[in-house]
Enzyme design. Structure first.
Site, PDB file in Angstrom:
ATOM      1  N   GLY A 174      40.410  44.448  44.962  1.00  0.00           N
ATOM      2  CA  GLY A 174      40.442  45.805  44.075  1.00  0.00           C
ATOM      3  C   GLY A 174      41.484  46.591  44.097  1.00  0.00           C
ATOM      4  CB  THR A 175      44.859  46.212  45.780  1.00  0.00           C
ATOM      5  OG1 THR A 175      44.833  44.784  45.688  1.00  0.00           O
ATOM      6  CG2 THR A 175      44.614  46.836  46.854  1.00  0.00           C
ATOM      7  CE  LYS A 177      44.246  40.177  45.019  1.00  0.00           C
ATOM      8  NZ  LYS A 177      43.278  41.248  45.411  1.00  0.00           N
ATOM      9  CB  THR A 178      42.646  40.540  38.341  1.00  0.00           C
ATOM     10  OG1 THR A 178      42.060  39.692  39.475  1.00  0.00           O
ATOM     11  CG2 THR A 178      42.387  39.610  37.005  1.00  0.00           C
ATOM     12  CG  HIS A 392      46.684  52.460  68.076  1.00  0.00           C
ATOM     13  ND1 HIS A 392      46.166  51.821  69.333  1.00  0.00           N
ATOM     14  CD2 HIS A 392      47.375  51.386  67.526  1.00  0.00           C
ATOM     15  CE1 HIS A 392      46.379  50.686  69.184  1.00  0.00           C
ATOM     16  NE2 HIS A 392      46.901  50.476  68.199  1.00  0.00           N
ATOM     17  CD  GLU A 393      48.416  51.540  63.722  1.00  0.00           C
ATOM     18  OE1 GLU A 393      49.418  50.847  63.962  1.00  0.00           O
ATOM     19  OE2 GLU A 393      47.402  51.241  64.037  1.00  0.00           O
TER      20      GLU A 393
HETATM   21  P1  ADP Z   1      41.758  42.507  42.436  1.00  0.00           P
HETATM   22  O1  ADP Z   1      42.035  41.578  41.524  1.00  0.00           O
HETATM   23  O2  ADP Z   1      43.028  42.840  43.221  1.00  0.00           O
HETATM   24  O3  ADP Z   1      40.528  42.328  43.371  1.00  0.00           O
HETATM   25  P2  ADP Z   1      41.371  43.911  39.902  1.00  0.00           P
HETATM   26  O4  ADP Z   1      42.692  43.816  39.314  1.00  0.00           O
HETATM   27  O5  ADP Z   1      40.445  43.051  39.418  1.00  0.00           O
HETATM   28  O6  ADP Z   1      41.245  43.931  41.512  1.00  0.00           O
HETATM   29  O7  ADP Z   1      40.913  45.500  40.029  1.00  0.00           O
HETATM   30  C1  ADP Z   1      39.706  45.915  39.378  1.00  0.00           C
HETATM   31  C2  ADP Z   1      39.747  47.141  38.534  1.00  0.00           C
HETATM   32  O8  ADP Z   1      40.036  48.144  39.353  1.00  0.00           O
HETATM   33  C3  ADP Z   1      40.737  47.042  37.381  1.00  0.00           C
HETATM   34  O9  ADP Z   1      40.229  46.224  36.172  1.00  0.00           O
HETATM   35  C4  ADP Z   1      41.157  48.588  37.109  1.00  0.00           C
HETATM   36  O10 ADP Z   1      40.347  49.014  36.361  1.00  0.00           O
HETATM   37  C5  ADP Z   1      40.900  49.098  38.603  1.00  0.00           C
HETATM   38  N1  ADP Z   1      42.164  49.083  39.198  1.00  0.00           N
HETATM   39  C6  ADP Z   1      42.584  48.230  40.277  1.00  0.00           C
HETATM   40  N2  ADP Z   1      44.053  48.700  40.821  1.00  0.00           N
HETATM   41  C7  ADP Z   1      44.364  49.400  39.981  1.00  0.00           C
HETATM   42  C8  ADP Z   1      45.468  50.077  39.563  1.00  0.00           C
HETATM   43  N3  ADP Z   1      46.599  49.943  40.412  1.00  0.00           N
HETATM   44  N4  ADP Z   1      45.867  50.972  38.709  1.00  0.00           N
HETATM   45  C9  ADP Z   1      44.835  50.939  37.810  1.00  0.00           C
HETATM   46  N5  ADP Z   1      43.676  50.628  37.810  1.00  0.00           N
HETATM   47  C10 ADP Z   1      43.369  49.850  38.961  1.00  0.00           C
HETATM   48 ZN    ZN Z   2      47.991  48.471  67.622  1.00  0.00          ZN
HETATM   49 MG    MG Z   3      40.894  39.666  41.183  1.00  0.00          MG
END
Ligand code: ADP
Ligand code: ZN
Ligand code: MG
Length: 610
Positions: A174-175, A177-178, A392-393
């Site tokens: 969810g960061t 990547k896709t 800790h960190e």
């Molecule tokens: P991953 O592939 O890393 O698991 P996705 O690219 O599929 O995550 O992200 C899912 C959705 O979350 C995207 O379609 C977008 O709507 C939202 N999203 C995630 N990261 C971002 C970001 N950095 N900026 C804007 N939207 C994001």
């Molecule tokens: Zn530690």
């Molecule tokens: Mg993905």
């Protein structure tokens, strides 16, 4: 059941007479009970016993033209039976049809089976741009280069530059990547092949490999283009892993992938992008130069990043004037981009349901409630826990900054790492060590102390009885390093002997074979003692270094909690300011440092004793 009028039940012969006399309206025969129900014209109803298989009454009724019906009693159940039979038959036919259909589709698919299942998105069809990706600026900047190459390859080829063939995006789910991969294709305006690695692997051996082949063939024909393999760990896991050997099919697929990646010439215009959240389980051959030689970390966004992401997703939605994105970024520590997108979307849904025209604070609040309910890792809002993790960190980070032999701090953050809890302090490994592969004793000792930093900080700040299990993985690392120092590198009283073979690191996905032991029980005991002694010494030293710097630690924790992430430079600056001040105000600290140095000397002495 009709009422029986037993008082004037006519006899059998009486009944026959009544039929002939035309007093009977209708007869109903119950053969199973050997009775006949008589409906008289005057409305009376009676049951009269008859003989079984009675012919007489039939004939009489026929002669008198009295309608006679037979009530078999079995009628209902017979009908039900018929229905069941019919249903069964239907079911069977249905199953048969389904089977036939399936085998037909299998036959159909068999023709195109080895074809890759990749979806091709032609140039210009992807509307995602870099602008739509926020909060992961480092990753974006690195990928910008890839776009430049795809747009103007001559600029690179003219000066003989090679572009990486494979770029691996690594980060928690969810960061983005896709999303980032799609943005590259959108920016570069080239065809974009996308496939999820799990789609390579099918029931039949060899299919995956031929799909890989087909995918690359198609891609080369369309160059310049991008191939994006999502969730590559599905095929890219360490080969030969797992008990009872690996999965042959997966290995064949991976081998084919490796071959194809070697096969395309430099600058052929095909760039392979892949994404995973488990880089640790990937086969090392995949990460070798010439393949995925560039890895880009895509991490959870920090506060500023979250604000930017909220901005991106708020762009297309009517946000009320009372909504401060900065505030909402502050309220959502640990949220990924996808979580944030989800938050705004939920708020929009609630707004629509309430017939409002703009998303207001109330909707956002309710949406947050909903979103966090489904979240596995709750954001770190509990400030006592957060504070403890921060201490800790900071303990790790401060020690790695103070110890000259230790790695340089890259950043310390309170954002949870993939799969982990709390925050982490990350260091960049020394380039010299990376290049030469030579690790000094001083370096390893420094690593032990740094690893103990978390536990030490907890002890110094919260007291020895308030320490947490949060250091358990640190302790594992300490034990492993110390053990290797003793048994493999000859860094202990046991002297320069290698007691264990190079067994390779043991971690998930790698082969799980422990190296054999070739030493006596007495030696084993000494090894254990040495490991314990090293660990204890490291902890003592960490405590000794942190204790006099309590004020600095508090200050660092404050800024860490405030900013969530401190990069190495700002951290070092803050430490340097403090050290200078402490230095000029009193010589105590330097005396302390001398004591430390003396301690190190003593330790080293002990360790060198043969
Ligand atoms: P991953 O592939 O890393 O698991 P996705 O690219 O599929 O995550 O992200 C899912 C959705 O979350 C995207 O379609 C977008 O709507 C939202 N999203 C995630 N990261 C971002 C970001 N950095 N900026 C804007 N939207 C994001
Ligand atoms: Zn530690
Ligand atoms: Mg993905």
């Amino acid at each position: 059941m009709p009422k029986r009028d037993s008082s004037d039940t006519p006899s059998y012969s009486g009944l026959l007479k009544a039929i002939r006399d035309g007093q009977v309206e209708q007869l109903q025969l119950f053969p199973r009970e050997d009775e006949v129900q008589v409906h008289f014209k005057d409305g009376r109803q009676l049951r009269v016993p008859v003989f079984s298989n009675d012919q007489q009454i039939l004939r009489t009724a026929e002669a008198a033209k009295v309608p006679l019906s037979v009530n078999n009693g079995q009628g209902d159940s017979a009908a039900a039976g018929l229905l069941v039979n019919a249903l069964l038959g239907l079911l069977l036919i249905g199953l048969l049809v389904l089977l036939l259909r399936r085998s037909a589709s299998v036959a159909q698919r068999a023709l195109g089976f080895g074809r890759s299942q990749a979806r091709l998105q032609p140039e210009g069809s992807i509307s995602v741009r870099f602008d739509d990706v926020a909060g992961i600026d480092e990753a974006k900047a690195e990928l910008q280069e890839v776009v430049t190459f795809l747009k103007e390859p001559e600029r690179f080829t003219a000066v003989g530059a090679k572009i990486p063939r494979g770029v691996l995006l690594v980060g928690p789910p969810g960061t983005g990547k896709t999303l980032l991969a799609r943005a590259i294709a959108g920016e570069a305006g080239v065809p974009f092949f996308t496939i999820s690695a799990s789609e390579f692997v099918e029931l039949f051996v060899g299919v995956g490999a031929s799909r890989v082949r087909d995918l690359f063939r198609q891609a080369k024909a369309k160059a310049p283009c991008i191939i994006f393999i999502d969730e590559i760990d599905a095929v890219g896991r360490q080969r030969g892993a797992g008990i009872g050997g690996g999965n042959d099919e997966r290995e064949q697929t991976l081998n084919q992938l490796l071959t194809e990646m070697d096969g395309f010439e430099d600058n052929s215009g095909v760039i392979l992008l892949a994404a995973t959240n488990r880089a640790d389980v990937l086969d090392s051959a995949l990460l070798r130069p010439g393949r995925f030689d560039r890895q880009i970390l895509v991490e959870l966004p920090d506060r500023r990043g979250r604000e930017a992401i909220l901005g991106v997703h708020g762009r297309s939605r009517p946000l009320g004037d009372d909504i401060s994105l900065a505030l909402w970024a502050r309220r959502t520590p640990g949220f990924s981009g996808a979580d944030l997108a989800n938050l705004i979307n939920e708020a929009a849904i609630l707004t629509a349901r309430r017939n409002r025209s703009a998303i207001d604070e109330q909707a956002m609040n309710d949406a947050l409630e909903r979103v966090t309910m489904g979240l596995s890792a709750k954001p770190l809002q509990d400030s006592a826990k957060k504070r403890l993790i921060a201490y800790h960190e900071v303990g790790h980070a401060l020690l790695t900054t103070l110890l000259p032999a230790a790695d340089e701090l890259d950043k310390v953050t309170l954002l949870p790492r993939a799969g982990g809890v709390g925050g982490f302090a990350r260091t960049t490994p020394d380039e010299e060590i990376l290049d030469s592969g030579l690790i000094s004793k001083a370096y390893l000792q420094a690593r032990l102390v740094v690893a103990m930093g978390g536990r030490a900080a907890e002890m110094v700040v919260f007291g020895p009885s308030e320490v947490t299990q949060g250091a358990s993985s640190d302790l594992q690392m300490v034990t492993q390093i110390a053990r290797e120092m003793v048994t493999r590198y000859g860094f202990s009283v046991l002297g320069p002997v290698a007691l264990e073979q190079d067994g390779g690191e043991v971690f998930l996905g790698r082969d799980w074979t422990r190296s054999q032991q070739h030493y006596s029980a007495r030696t084993a005991k000494v090894i254990d003692q040495e490991v314990q002694q090293m660990a204890r010494a490291a902890l003592d030293r960490a405590v000794a270094m942190l204790q006099p710097r309590r004020e600095l630690i508090d200050a660092l924790v404050e800024s860490l909690i405030e900013q969530e992430t401190l990069d190495g430079d700002s951290f070092r600056a803050q430490v340097a300011r403090f050290e200078k001040r402490a230095d000029s105000s009193s010589k105590e600290l330097s005396a302390e440092l001398n004591v430390e140095a003396a301690q190190v000397a003593v330790q080293t002495g002990i360790l060198n004793r043969e």
